[in-house]
Design an enzyme around this catalytic site. Sequence first.
Site, PDB file in Angstrom:
ATOM      1  N   ASP A  73      -4.406 -52.323   3.374  1.00  0.00           N
ATOM      2  CA  ASP A  73      -3.065 -52.631   2.905  1.00  0.00           C
ATOM      3  C   ASP A  73      -2.455 -53.716   3.776  1.00  0.00           C
ATOM      4  OD1 ASP A  73      -0.878 -49.939   4.103  1.00  0.00           O
ATOM      5  OD2 ASP A  73      -2.048 -51.438   5.187  1.00  0.00           O
TER       6      ASP A  73
ATOM      7  N   ASN B  52       9.047 -57.875   2.458  1.00  0.00           N
ATOM      8  CA  ASN B  52       9.941 -57.761   1.302  1.00  0.00           C
ATOM      9  C   ASN B  52      11.407 -57.927   1.711  1.00  0.00           C
ATOM     10  OD1 ASN B  52       8.327 -57.463  -0.997  1.00  0.00           O
ATOM     11  ND2 ASN B  52       7.999 -55.291  -0.614  1.00  0.00           N
TER      12      ASN B  52
ATOM     13  N   HIS C  52      11.639 -59.197  -2.989  1.00  0.00           N
ATOM     14  CA  HIS C  52      10.569 -58.503  -3.688  1.00  0.00           C
ATOM     15  C   HIS C  52       9.774 -59.431  -4.601  1.00  0.00           C
ATOM     16  CE1 HIS C  52      11.373 -54.364  -2.421  1.00  0.00           C
ATOM     17  NE2 HIS C  52      12.646 -54.715  -2.391  1.00  0.00           N
TER      18      HIS C  52
ATOM     19  N   ASP D  58       5.820 -59.680  -4.562  1.00  0.00           N
ATOM     20  CA  ASP D  58       4.936 -59.590  -5.726  1.00  0.00           C
ATOM     21  C   ASP D  58       3.963 -60.771  -5.756  1.00  0.00           C
ATOM     22  OD1 ASP D  58       6.206 -57.303  -6.490  1.00  0.00           O
ATOM     23  OD2 ASP D  58       7.360 -58.214  -8.117  1.00  0.00           O
TER      24      ASP D  58
ATOM     25  N   GLU E 271       1.149 -51.433  -1.702  1.00  0.00           N
ATOM     26  CA  GLU E 271       0.402 -52.565  -1.133  1.00  0.00           C
ATOM     27  C   GLU E 271      -1.007 -52.153  -0.694  1.00  0.00           C
ATOM     28  OE1 GLU E 271       2.882 -50.900   2.346  1.00  0.00           O
ATOM     29  OE2 GLU E 271       2.951 -51.013   0.162  1.00  0.00           O
TER      30      GLU E 271
END
Length: 299
Positions: free
Chosen positions: A172, A180, A185, A189, A215
């Site tokens: 991750d 973020n 965000h 993404d 993630e």
Amino acid sequence: MLVVLNALPDPVFVLTESGLYAGLFGHADLNYYHDGHDLVGCSIQTILPAEVVDWIMEHIQEALNQNGLIKVEYPLSAQQVKGLENQAGPDGMIWFEGHIQPFPQLINGERAVIWVARNVTPRKLLEEQLLEASQTDPLTHAANRRRLLEVMQVHFGAFRRYRHPVAMIMFDIDHFKHLNDRFGHLTGDKVLRCLSDICRQELRENDLLARFGGEEFIIVLPSTTAEQAVQTAERIRNSITTGIAREMGEAMQVTVSLGVSELLDSDTSHEQVIQRVDEAMYSAKQAGRNRVVRYSLAE
């Protein structure tokens, strides 16, 4: 009656038990079908690939033996049929739904069947799209958790039978919440999509990249030992860091922590290897992040 038959929207073949095209009616719309009337009088053995011939002959015989209707689905393109290569009609592979039933009389002393071939390509494409959507994470286009577990169940069954190695990597993004919070965000993404693209470039065709949640990602590596997977994981770790910085700017310093394990003879389910790579990934984070840790039985 002949006028009525030729007005049918789908092609209706008359095929003998030996594979002779004894008749063809219908299929006037070239948006859906090629004009195959020139095939009448030809044997399927002379115009179709051997594996297609075998499949057709098998189903002709099945319909004759059952003395009733059978239904099949199959793909076929004009390029596979000698004589149709340059005919007007749809391009590429066409999916057909075939309805096959015995013809009520002999043709030149042979039993025969009626084979109605209906173009169902739009339906098949929709089915494939729906299946893809049900197995794919919409943001990253990696496999979703459902697809991952299905694939691992298959690999686990093959491993128990043949003992072919299967390795797994879980990773991750380090400090993803901070990323973020700092960049938003939408940028987060974009990082996830970029990361997925980078991973796919590093993997083989039969490897599977799946978004496990948030993630977190898992990579399944068939025919791969844990030792080999560690090398893959290191390559992916470096590629993600350099690739995201290259694509999104040097300010985007993204690192990942990765755990590696493989299926073991003592495993009774595929969930156990997922548990091990999760523990190994946690160890990588505890050791300072941005590193690869292989699961050790001593842990």
